[in-house]
Write a protein that holds these residues in place. Structure first.
Motif, short mmCIF file in Angstrom:
data_model
loop_
_atom_site.label_atom_id
_atom_site.label_comp_id
_atom_site.label_asym_id
_atom_site.label_seq_id
_atom_site.Cartn_x
_atom_site.Cartn_y
_atom_site.Cartn_z
N SER A 15 0.82 -1.21 0.00
CA SER A 15 0.00 0.00 0.00
C SER A 15 0.86 1.26 0.00
O SER A 15 0.52 2.25 -0.66
N SER A 40 -9.54 -4.10 0.18
CA SER A 40 -8.19 -4.65 0.28
C SER A 40 -7.93 -5.23 1.66
O SER A 40 -7.24 -6.25 1.81
N THR A 43 -5.30 3.64 -0.61
CA THR A 43 -4.07 2.91 -0.27
C THR A 43 -3.47 3.42 1.04
O THR A 43 -2.91 2.65 1.82
N ALA A 58 -5.50 1.87 3.81
CA ALA A 58 -5.15 0.46 3.95
C ALA A 58 -3.80 0.30 4.64
O ALA A 58 -3.62 -0.58 5.50
#
Length: 317
Positions: A57, A99, A202, A205
């Motif tokens: 990430s 994710s 991202t 995450a």
């Protein structure tokens, strides 16, 4: 004119045929990038999966920031983050949840079960787009969706041994729902650039993985593949998807995304010599055939001249 944001039936953005073709290509390229995930993962030997999620990430976020700065400049990038608003935050949350759920779901159920749930993404995206925004879904698209689901079911049927976990399968279903919602939002708010939203996803995450990881230390070998895992597989894939999904109907964008679970086993077979099973080959053939036929019909439709007085666009009323 009625405000689209306040209308229960949204007016879809008008795109040219050239832009729609570009959307097809970009979404396909996103699925292609994502399909390398299993191949990269096979090269990484880190024991803690949360460490892998964190570094993947981080590298993806770094790539997306550099991409936006290169394309739009520093001021333009900051403006993109400011302008993405609630739709961007919603898309970021969807990708972050998806994710994260993927990693957790692997602890409770098989990859096969997760793939089977993800086969429903085109159907869910079509339903959400129709129910929320009255985006028309053609009969051909519904048929293609059914064929894709059947093909993926054949692919994973050998691994479905009945030892399912309600938690694992629930998380797998949540992955499909989140990706479907992100696809529909990206299409509906086509005027909003969603690349910063994927970047924020991202970051979210990575932040969550950091709170769960036992260590951040990895070998130089692993870091090299984590870099590729983050930049090529996740970052570039998200950039392609965010740019292309706003140009084509949500159902078709999700349908093109099904190339990911089809191409993934092929790369692992070619690079790691993991020979796919007969059912995987048969199911993959069904899915690829359905996708190619549907895409061919769509391009044929686009090349037809539009009759006078027929716009081909849904009515705002």
């Amino acid at each position: 004119m009625t405000d689209a944001a306040s209308s229960p039936i949204a007016v879809l953005p008008i795109v040219s045929r050239r832009e729609e073709c570009a959307g097809f290509l970009l979404v396909f390229l996103s699925a292609l990038m994502w399909s390398f995930g299993g191949t990269f993962a096979r090269f990484i030997h880190a024991d803690d999966s949360w460490t892998v999620v964190f570094w993947r990430s981080v590298w993806a976020a770094a790539f997306l920031v550099c991409f936006m700065v290169w394309r739009d400049g520093l001021r333009g990038t900051l403006k993109l983050f400011r302008d993405m608003g609630l739709p961007g935050i919603a898309v970021a949350s969807c990708f972050a949840i998806a994710s994260t759920c993927f990693v957790v779901a692997l602890s409770y159920t098989t990859v096969a079960n997760i793939l089977l749930m993800q086969a429903g993404v085109p159907l869910l995206a079509a339903l959400f787009a129709w129910a929320l925004f009255r985006e028309k879904v053609s009969v051909a698209t519904w048929v293609a969706i059914a064929a894709v689901i059947a093909g993926v079911a054949i692919m994973v049927s050998e691994s479905l041994d009945g030892a399912v976990s309600p938690i694992g399968d629930g998380l797998a279903l949540l992955i499909a729902v989140m990706f479907s919602i992100a696809t529909v939002i990206t299409r509906r708010f086509a005027h909003v650039r969603m690349t910063p939203a994927t970047c924020l996803g991202t970051v979210l995450a990575a932040a969550f993985a950091a709170s769960q990881a036992s260590t951040f230390a990895v070998s130089g070998h692993d870091m090299g593949f984590l870099f590729a895992f983050g930049v090529v597989n996740l970052g570039l894939g998200l950039a392609f998807f965010a740019t292309g999904a706003r140009l084509i109907p949500a159902a078709i964008a999700a349908l093109l995304g099904t190339f990911e679970p089809i191409l993934g086993p092929i790369w692992v077979w070619l690079i790691h010599s993991e020979v796919p099973s007969v059912r995987t080959i048969i199911g993959g053939a069904v899915v690829v055939t359905a996708l190619l036929v549907h895409i061919g019909l769509e391009f044929k439709r686009q090349t037809r001249p539009v009759r006078p007085g027929v716009s081909g666009l849904p009515s705002p009323n």
